[in-house]
Structures are given as structure tokens and as C-alpha cells.
Design an enzyme around this catalytic site. Structure first.
Site: not given
Ligand code: PEP
Ligand code: MG
Length: 764
Positions: A378, A481, A517, A616, A640, A650, A687
């Protein structure tokens, strides 16, 4: 003996260390060509360096060619295969070098025996010419696509080391010329530069502000025996000045970072006004304790109290109290002259929490260097969104640097220079000006070579990202986000606080589509003030929409804030982590409930937001047609999707080699999503970060994707890539990729593509 590309890449990554041992740049380059020639089993390896003043390349080191050619052989841009590779910024690989139209015979260097020729440009940040790395061998067709790849990897490592080496060499030269008898290696116990990992890019200079290794230590006054007899009146004045400064800081922070800034300085204000704190100080002064001693004593009591607490949020407050103590002492001694502004300073710290990063950003710090350990991602995300250069280094000796030491922080390369000479600073300035000039400028719309429009929207984490988004002409917000304002606060943000944040997004992107979101917490994103259940597998637990559906009041507050902020705007509400049509319908039902409530309350709100979801999870792919029937839009969250399809965390470094976006399962899943979206005429975008990888972007365009959402700083570069792309070529690329069932086939295919690009005249 077989070539050994892997070892080669490993060895080269040690080049920075090798450089430190070398006495000169030429020494270092000579070692580098020996290493490369050895691992490539090639007869020749040479490095040419580029001089951008007169646009020439000169041979700087060689293994295999005549040593006296070094410094003597010069080529202009475009001259010979080497000059051509530099001019076109692309590798040239020839089985028979002499058959290349650009081949040039240079007499006296004995290269006529070498048929196979591979020249790879050494480029800084992919665009700035540093030189050319060349290997040659008598055996025709000796170099293959793997060698091109290996040399490219090496060239990009070399670029950084050479550029740093040049700077350091000039630093050494400058010091020698000045007759300073303090060799660099003997700078008070420090090397002249530290190499670390970049967390957030940018190049800045400033003086060192060391947050001592033990920030959790007690506060000390200069010398306990020399406490000044400051009066109660002076203390009261210092208190008042501190209050004014903190209120002003909080105001500035709200203007700059309204979404995440809340209450950071308010915590200081609250402590300051607490009778137990300032009242205790007053009491001590009235009993005859000098004011500065009274401040130190009470502050230290608080520090001990907080440091002992088992609650990490309270432990964090140690820094707040200490900061406050410093402020009070400063104001007592200097009567408010110093307002705690870090302009012109680079902070060196052992550890920082997100609110510290925000605080320093609000107080105009130039950059931050953190000794690795306890660093959460973060902090990096925040720093990037704040455009605050940040580097993580491993050596905690940086914390021993003298306060005020001049520093140059190149966070693009992860390098911290200590006490650089004026000549180095000048070179850096020149470098920065050049990069600025070469910066690409985005256009408002993007078309491929055959005229197909691809929309580029952006991902927003903090409100400060909106500036990037505007600068780079993002066509909308494809993903906001919304969890960040939740994560950095001490409590759930109110409906009103959220509404103000969302309004700022619409104001920042007037007339554009904005996709908000709903909360994506859980997994590795915990709310410090919420009692999350202990979960053995938080990534498979109460995350995102599951959390929202179980915490209805929180969910409803957020939806109401979105609907109100989006009144008369192009609002889209998006649910993350949808694993069933049922979850989607339940979440959508909440939107309907909120609309009905707002209507009853006579509030203004958006009556018709589009409602969609993040695709996702593998489950969502399986039921994609049913979801398409219900949803207004899809956004594919590849970050995800890859994690859950391949069962690869990840965030886990030890399995990161298995986190591959070109896995056949991933490609086929995305193909299914796209097909469903196209068949059902559902708006679809991607995204996740996969859209930033050229081969993958080409695949996505090839299967029909016409909209992406990416971090705004990448827009110009991705736009240029798309403008060069032909959709027919992308379709062929996608068709080929979809045929493969194994990773090996996909890897081979992508390597072949790359090698072919290396040969093609238009390749970059
Ligand atoms: C994803 O999961 O690809 C995404 C864009 O959301 P985040 O990275 O916030 O989990
Ligand atoms: Mg995600």
C-alpha cells in the site's frame, strides 16, 4: 559447449557490484564483454557507447577484436549494422552479417572472419540511446531468438549501470580536478550510492532528513541539564501556534488529498487538546518544571504507553505523539518559525505507515527512501498515486547519514546518490530535460493502423491520479478502487464523506463515463477498525461483494453515496468478486432499495446507473452467458482471474513464476468472456494489468476487445502501441495462441514472434 543464457543473465545482474570493484568505466566494460562472450560462447563481444552530442558510436570495449581498435573505431548513427541498430532502436540478428545491406567492413580490426552478427541497442528507459552490445561468431547462423532475448535483458541491465557509471566517473573526475583528497569510497563510511528497488518513480534531489532507526524511542531535549526556563505564557503560545499550524496542515491536506487525508492531523490536534496531555504539561510547569522538560516528560509517558499497547493502531500513534512533541518544542524555541515543511528534503526511514507517507506528501517532501522490511504494497501504491519518488533499499546504514547530506534520488532506477558532485547533478538535470522533451503526448482517441477505435479508460486509486488521467486524456474511469479511503481511515467513512470523494471524481473527469467499484476489502486488504474474522484463507474468504452483502449498512451507505454523487452524471456501479448470478442480483437489489429510499427522502440521485461486475473468478466464466443476460457491463479483472484460475497467489513471490497471463487456460477463459459479451451485446473492458503487456494486448484486440482501463501514466505508451497495430494481424495472433494447449507451445510461439520482430524493419 552450449550457450548459457540463464547464467549470463544472472551474472550480469551482478554488474552493479562488478562496477564498484572496477577502477574505471573502461575496466568495467571490459569485464562485461568478457562475461558475455564467455556465456554466449561467442568469439567476439563488444560494446559501443553512444555520444549524443555528435551522434556517434565508438568502440569502448571488446573481447575478440583487435584491442587497439578501442577508442579508435567510430560509427555514425545508421552506419554499419551497429549504427543501424542504434538508429532504429532495435536488435539486428544476421546469420551472415556480410549479406546485410548495412554491413560495413572496418579494416584492421579483424572482424572479417565473423559471419554471425547480433547487435542489440542499449537503451535507458527503452528510449534513450546509451550504446550497442554486439556479439559475433565465425559460425554462420550462430545466434537464435533466445540469444536476442538474453542480450536484450543484459542490455537493459547494462544501460542502468553504464549511465550510473558515467555519472560516478564524472563525479570522481570532478573531485580529482578539484583536488579534494577525499576519495569517494572513503566518504564517511558510505559508498557513493545505494542501489535499491523502485517503489514509485521520479528523480529528485534534496537533503537527508533521517527518521532515526528507532522512531519508537523516547523524545530527548538537547541537553537535560540545560533546560531553558521557558514560562507558562511561552508554553501556551507554543501550544496555540501548534494548533494553528495543524489546522492549516489539515486544510491543505484536504485540498490536496481529500479522499485519504481525513483526520491525519486531526489525530495530532485531538491529542494536543486532550487535558491529559497539554494539561499535564501545564501542571508540571506550574510546579516549576521548565516548559521544554515538561513537554518531553509528558510526551515520553505517552510514547511508553502507546508502544506497550498490543493494538497496532495505537502503536502507530507513537510516531504521531513524537511528531507532536517535536512541533511543540520547535514552537517553544523558535516561536513557530519552522512549520514542519519537508520541502527540499528526502526522508530516510526504517519504516513508515500509509498515514506517514500521506503526511510527508502533504508537507511537500521531495522523496522517500525506506530500509526494506515491514513494507506493505500500500505504501508503494500510495506513493505512486502521490507522485512521490520512493525507493526501498536493504542497507540500514543509510540511517547513519548526517542530517542535511545532499542526496540525489533516482527512483526510476532505484538509485540513491550520496553527496553527488555538481557535475553529476548537472548531468541529471540534462537527462531529465531530455526525457521531458521525449515524453510522448497522448491523443484524445485511439485508432489502430486500420482505423479501428480502441477506447482507453483509466484506473484510479487516489483522487490525485485524476491529474495523470486528465494529462494523458483518459476517455473515462474504467475502475475506481473505492477501498483506499476505507483502508487509511480510523473508522468507516460516512455517506457524506464518500459522496464528496465520488463527486471529485466526476468533477475531475467532466462528461466522462465513471465506473465506481464497490468496496473490495478482505484478502490482503483489511480494515484496521473492523473486526475481520480470523480466516485461514483470506483470499477465499469474506472478500469484496461478500463482505458488502454481509455488512448491509456499510454497503448501503456506499451505494447511496455513489447514487447521490452520480446524479446527472454518466455513472456505472460495479461489483467485485461476483461468483454467482445470485450474488449479482442480490447486490443489484440493494441498489434498487437505495434508490427507493433516496426518492422517499426527496434526495437528488442518479435514477439509471449502469450496473455491472468484475469478471475475475472462474465461476463467473462458467456462467458468463447468464451473467451477460443480467449485467449492463463486464470488466475483466485479469489480476484476480489469473490468480484464481491458476491457484497462484498474486502476492506470493515464491510462486510468481507460475503467475502467467499467457497460460492457455487464461487465454481461453478470456476468449469465452469476450464471446459472451459480444453475443449478448454487453459492454466489456479489461481493467487488469494484462492489458499493459504488448503480446497480451494484441491477443485481446484480436479476440474483439475494444476498451481497456489502465493506470493513467501508461496511456501514451499503450496508445502508441495500439496505433501501430493492425486488427487483422492481432486476429491472426489470437487465433494462433488459442490453438495451443501447453504453456511450452505458447512460450515458443511468443519467442518466435519476438525474434521475427527483431528482424523486421519496422520493429521497435
Ligand atoms: C483485477 O483483479 O484485475 C483488478 C483490476 O482488481 P484489483 O487489482 O483491485 O483486485
Ligand atoms: Mg480484483
Amino acid at each position: 559447449m552450449a550457450k548459457d543464457n540463464v547464467d549470463l543473465i544472472c551474472d550480469i545482474s551482478e554488474l552493479a557490484g562488478l562496477f564498484e570493484k572496477s577502477h574505471s568505466l573502461s575496466d568495467f566494460l571490459q569485464s562485461a564483454v568478457s562475461i558475455v562472450a564467455y556465456h554466449m560462447r561467442s568469439a567476439v563481444c563488444s560494446i559501443y557507447l553512444y555520444d549524443d552530442q555528435d551522434e556517434t558510436l565508438s568502440l569502448a570495449a571488446t573481447q575478440g577484436l583487435s584491442p587497439d581498435a578501442v577508442g579508435r573505431v567510430k560509427l555514425s548513427l545508421g552506419e554499419g549494422i551497429v549504427g543501424k541498430a542504434m538508429q532504429d532502436l532495435r536488435p539486428i540478428c544476421e546469420g551472415h552479417g556480410s549479406s546485410n545491406p548495412n554491413f560495413k567492413t572496418i579494416t584492421g580490426i579483424y572482424e572479417e572472419n565473423y559471419e554471425a552478427f547480433l547487435a542489440v541497442p542499449i537503451l535507458l528507459r527503452g528510449v534513450m540511446r546509451v550504446g550497442v552490445l554486439v556479439t559475433q561468431d565465425p559460425q554462420p547462423d550462430y545466434f537464435h531468438s533466445n540469444d536476442v532475448k538474453a542480450l536484450r535483458a543484459i542490455a537493459s541491465q547494462l544501460a542502468v549501470v553504464i549511465e550510473n557509471a558515467k555519472l560516478l566517473m564524472s563525479l570522481r573526475e570532478a573531485e580529482e580536478q578539484l583536488g579534494v583528497d577525499r576519495p569517494l569510497e572513503e566518504l564517511p563510511g558510505q559508498p557513493a550510492f545505494f542501489k535499491g528497488a523502485s517503489a514509485s518513480s521520479g528523480v529528485v534531489r534534496g537533503t537527508a532528513y533521517v527518521l532515526d532507526g528507532n522512531s519508537y524511542d523516547v523524545l530527548t531535549t538537547a541537553d537535560d541539564d540545560e533546560a531553558m526556563p521557558y514560562t507558562l505564557e511561552e508554553f501556551q503560545q507554543a501550544l496555540q501556534e501548534s494548533e494553528i499550524q495543524l489546522t492549516d496542515l489539515q486544510k491543505r491536506m484536504d485540498e490536496k488529498l481529500g479522499d485519504v487525508a481525513s483526520l491525519i492531523f486531526n489525530a495530532h490536534l485531538l491529542i494536543l487538546k486532550d487535558e491529559g496531555f497539554s494539561g499535564a504539561m501545564r501542571g508540571l510547569i506550574e510546579q516549576g518544571t521548565p516548559a521544554d522538560r515538561a513537554i518531553t516528560s509528558v510526551v515520553n509517558d505517552y510514547i511508553t504507553l502507546f508502544a506497550k499497547s498490543k493494538n497496532p493502531r495505537l502503536q502507530e500513534k507513537v510516531l504521531d505523539v513524537k511528531d507532536l512533541g517535536h512541533r511543540l518544542l520547535r514552537n517553544l524555541q523558535q516561536h513557530g518559525e519552522d512549520e514542519g515543511d519537508y520541502h527540499g528534503q528526502i526522508v530516510l526511514a526504517k519504516e513508515l505507515v500509509p498515514s506517514d507517507v500521506l503526511k510527508f506528501a502533504a508537507q511537500n517532501v521531495e522523496g522517500i527512501v525506506i530500509v526494506q522490511g515491514g513494507v506493505t504494497s500500500h505504501i508503494s501504491i500510495l506513493a505512486r498515486s502521490l507522485r512521490l519518488p520512493m525507493v526501498f533499499v536493504e542497507q540500514d546504514t543509510i540511517l547513519e547519514l548526517d542530517e542535511g547530506t545532499l542526496l540525489l534520488l533516482d527512483a526510476n532506477q532505484g538509485t540513491l546518490f550520496i553527496d553527488p558532485a555538481e557535475s553529476v547533478l548537472e548531468q541529471y538535470d540534462a537527462l531529465l530535460n531530455r526525457v521531458d522533451e521525449e515524453k510522448e503526448h497522448a491523443k484524445p482517441e485511439t485508432y489502430t493502423r486500420d482505423g479501428t477505435q480502441i477506447q482507453i479508460h483509466c484506473n484510479i486509486n487516489l483522487l490525485s491520479d485524476l491529474e495523470f488521467a486528465r494529462e494523458n486524456l483518459a476517455e473515462g474511469v474504467g475502475l475506481y478502487r473505492s477501498e483506499f479511503p476505507f483502508i487509511v481511515r480510523d473508522e468507516f467513512p460516512s455517506e457524506e464523506a464518500q459522496r464528496l470523494i465520488y463527486e471529485r471524481i466526476f468533477q475531475g473527469m467532466p462528461g466522462k463515463q465513471v465506473t465506481l467499484r464497490t468496496l473490495d476489502v478482505g484478502g490482503d486488504k483489511k480494515l484496521p477498525y473492523h473486526q475481520h474474522h480470523d480466516e485461514a484463507n483470506p483470499f477465499l474468504g469474506l472478500r469484496a461483494i461478500r463482505f458488502s452483502l454481509q455488512n448491509r449498512p456499510v454497503f448501503k451507505q456506499q451505494i447511496r453515496a455513489m447514487l447521490r454523487a452520480g446524479c446527472d452524471k454518466n455513472l456505472r456501479i460495479m461489483f467485485p468478486f461476483i461468483s454467482s448470478v445470485d450474488d449479482f442480483l442480490e447486490a443489484r437489489e440493494v441498489v434498487l432499495e437505495c434508490k427507493a429510499e433516496l426518492s422517499r427522502e426527496g434526495m437528488e440521485y442518479n435514477e439509471n446507473p449502469e450496473i455491472g461486475l468484475m469478471v475475475e473468478l472462474p465461476a463467473a466464466v462458467e456462467i458468463i452467458d447468464e451473467l451477460a443476460e443480467e449485467a449492463d457491463f463486464f470488466s475483466v479483472g485479469t489480476n484476480d482471474l489469473i490468480q484464481y484460475l491458476l491457484a497462484v497467489d498474486r502476492t506470493n513471490e515464491s510462486v510468481s513464476n507460475m503467475y502467467v497471463c499467457h497460460h492457455p487456460a487464461v487465454l481461453r477463459a478470456i476468449y469465452r468472456i469476450l464471446n459472451a459479451a459480444i453475443n449478448w451485446d454487453v459492454d466489456v473492458s479489461v481493467c487488469g494489468d494484462m492489458a499493459l503487456i504488448p503480446d497480451m494486448l494484441k491477443f485481446l484486440v484480436g479476440i474483439g476487445l475494444r476498451k481497456i482501463s489502465i493506470d493513467p501514466q501508461h496511456i501514451p505508451q499503450i496508445q502508441s502501441y495500439l496505433e501501430e497495430l493492425h486488427t487483422e494481424e492481432a486476429r491472426r495472433h489470437a487465433r494462433s495462441l488459442l490453438r495451443f494447449g501447453t504453456l511450452r507451445e505458447v512460450n515458443d510461439f511468443l519467442e518466435q514472434m519476438e525474434a521475427r520482430a527483431g528482424h523486421s524493419p519496422e520493429a521497435g
